[in-house]
Design a protein around this motif. Structure first.
Motif, PDB file in Angstrom:
ATOM      1  N   ALA A 162       0.812  -1.219   0.000  1.00 35.82           N
ATOM      2  CA  ALA A 162       0.000   0.000   0.000  1.00 35.82           C
ATOM      3  C   ALA A 162       0.842   1.265   0.000  1.00 35.82           C
ATOM      4  O   ALA A 162       0.322   2.358  -0.073  1.00 35.82           O
ATOM      5  CB  ALA A 162      -0.932  -0.007   1.206  1.00 35.82           C
ATOM      6  N   GLY A 163       2.166   1.131   0.151  1.00 30.76           N
ATOM      7  CA  GLY A 163       3.005   2.315   0.040  1.00 30.76           C
ATOM      8  C   GLY A 163       3.843   2.621   1.258  1.00 30.76           C
ATOM      9  O   GLY A 163       4.615   3.579   1.251  1.00 30.76           O
ATOM     10  N   ALA A 164       3.699   1.839   2.352  1.00 31.23           N
ATOM     11  CA  ALA A 164       4.480   2.111   3.558  1.00 31.23           C
ATOM     12  C   ALA A 164       5.910   1.617   3.444  1.00 31.23           C
ATOM     13  O   ALA A 164       6.767   2.003   4.227  1.00 31.23           O
ATOM     14  CB  ALA A 164       3.803   1.440   4.759  1.00 31.23           C
ATOM     15  N   TRP A 165       6.190   0.776   2.477  1.00 28.80           N
ATOM     16  CA  TRP A 165       7.514   0.154   2.340  1.00 28.80           C
ATOM     17  C   TRP A 165       8.516   1.121   1.699  1.00 28.80           C
ATOM     18  O   TRP A 165       8.136   1.873   0.793  1.00 28.80           O
ATOM     19  CB  TRP A 165       7.377  -1.100   1.473  1.00 28.80           C
ATOM     20  N   PRO A 166       9.797   1.132   2.102  1.00 30.39           N
ATOM     21  CA  PRO A 166      10.388   0.345   3.199  1.00 30.39           C
ATOM     22  C   PRO A 166      10.242   1.047   4.540  1.00 30.39           C
ATOM     23  O   PRO A 166      10.334   2.271   4.625  1.00 30.39           O
ATOM     24  CB  PRO A 166      11.855   0.243   2.784  1.00 30.39           C
ATOM     25  N   THR A 167      10.028   0.280   5.578  1.00 29.22           N
ATOM     26  CA  THR A 167       9.848   0.850   6.914  1.00 29.22           C
ATOM     27  C   THR A 167      11.117   0.771   7.748  1.00 29.22           C
ATOM     28  O   THR A 167      11.140   1.245   8.881  1.00 29.22           O
ATOM     29  CB  THR A 167       8.721   0.097   7.649  1.00 29.22           C
TER      30      THR A 167
END
Length: 333
Positions: free
Chosen positions: A34-39
């Motif tokens: 969904a777009g949070a990567w990379p954390t």
């Protein structure tokens, strides 16, 4: 409360919780896609020891990737078993932040050379990008009478099983390139494996070998110093650093191509949005002037492109090397 109504109420309550706390119900893969990567920092496995061909490329590219991804990209060297150990680590990674570099042995030819691998490259790994095609240079000893590929082949056919070629070991790019030459020209050549390409190159310069296929970064200084003779290159085009040396195709060996290529792969479970983001980061790195100079100055050719194009390339590699390995009856078990 009737059973049916109670079930409906429980269903609505569960749905309400899911909507109220989406982060608790979404899978890590879905959240990353969904777009949070990379954390957190991204780890790139290099299946070879530090300081070698793949490692030097990887460190420069990783630095540029980190700028594009907004997180550090850390190199983790996992040498051993000709690249098998490190590639197995990539295939088994489940943290969503571990990927790695790929080369011909671990991704293509080892499956044909070894009885058993701890991973299935076609099922457990997916392509991200083909970074570089590193052609080999067909070089001969100055003590040999032949000065062209045609003369080399004529000498091999005149005296079968006498012309020797060296390599860095059984099953590597040096060796298989020589076997491909024998396969396509229907000649009987004698393979002499060494424990490393430098040892073979030394014997070539000393006149103890007739010829060999060498990597550009190691062959160029000796060629420029007139210690060995460049007969042809294994790429589809002439190299910028050796513009007067023909390709093997130009020299009469139709469609001959052989590369010690370098790519990047991900565990098969990696969501496609992440694969595409990594692909974009590497493509951006390959446009950097320092990266381009590093690759091209040693005779390499920058590729780039899409995951699908790399997948097609891998299929073509498998189709090319399978008959060569069968014909020469090569095994490294």
């Amino acid at each position: 409360m009737p059973v049916s109504r109670r079930k409906s109420a429980l269903h609505l309550a569960a749905l309400g919780c899911a909507l109220a706390f989406p982060a608790l119900t979404a899978t890590p893969a879905a959240a990353q896609a969904a777009g949070a990567w990379p954390t957190r920092p991204v780890k790139l496995i290099v299946p070879y020891a530090a300081g070698g061909f793949a490692d030097t490329r990887a460190r420069r590219i990783a630095e540029k990737m980190g700028q594009a991804l907004g997180q550090p990209v850390v190199i983790d060297n996992r040498g051993g078993a000709g690249g098998v150990s490190g590639t197995d680590v990539i295939a088994k990674a489940t943290d969503g932040h571990t990927f790695g570099f790929a080369s011909p042995g671990p991704m293509v030819t080892n499956a044909m050379l070894m009885k058993k691998l701890p991973y299935d490259a076609q099922r457990e790994l997916q392509p991200i990008i083909l970074i570089e095609e590193a052609p080999l240079i067909l070089v001969s000893s100055p003590t040999q009478p032949f000065k062209t590929v045609a003369e080399l082949i004529a000498a091999a056919k005149a005296k079968p099983n006498t012309l020797t070629f060296g390599s860095s070991g059984v099953g590597g790019a040096h060796h298989l390139s020589g076997e491909l030459l024998a396969y396509q020209t229907k000649t009987d050549l004698v393979h002499v494996p060494y424990k490393g390409g430098a040892l073979a190159a030394t014997d070539l310069m000393g006149g103890h070998l007739a010829f060999m296929f060498e990597m550009g970064y190691s062959a160029l200084p000796a060629i420029q110093g007139n210690k060995i003779r460049a007969l042809a290159v294994s790429s589809r085009h002439r190299l910028k650093v050796l513009p007067n040396v023909p390709t093997l195709d130009e020299a009469g060996i139709s469609k001959f191509e052989s590369y010690n290529w370098l790519g990047m792969v991900a565990p098969a479970s990696t969501p496609m949005p992440i694969v595409k983001r990594l692909n974009a980061a590497v493509n951006a790195a390959l446009k950097d002037a320092d990266v381009r100079t590093m690759i091209e100055s040693s005779g390499g050719e920058i590729v780039g492109g899409t995951p699908e194009e790399f997948g097609k390339f891998l299929a073509e590699e498998r189709a090319k090397w399978a008959p060569v390995i069968r014909n020469a009856n090569i095994s490294i078990d």
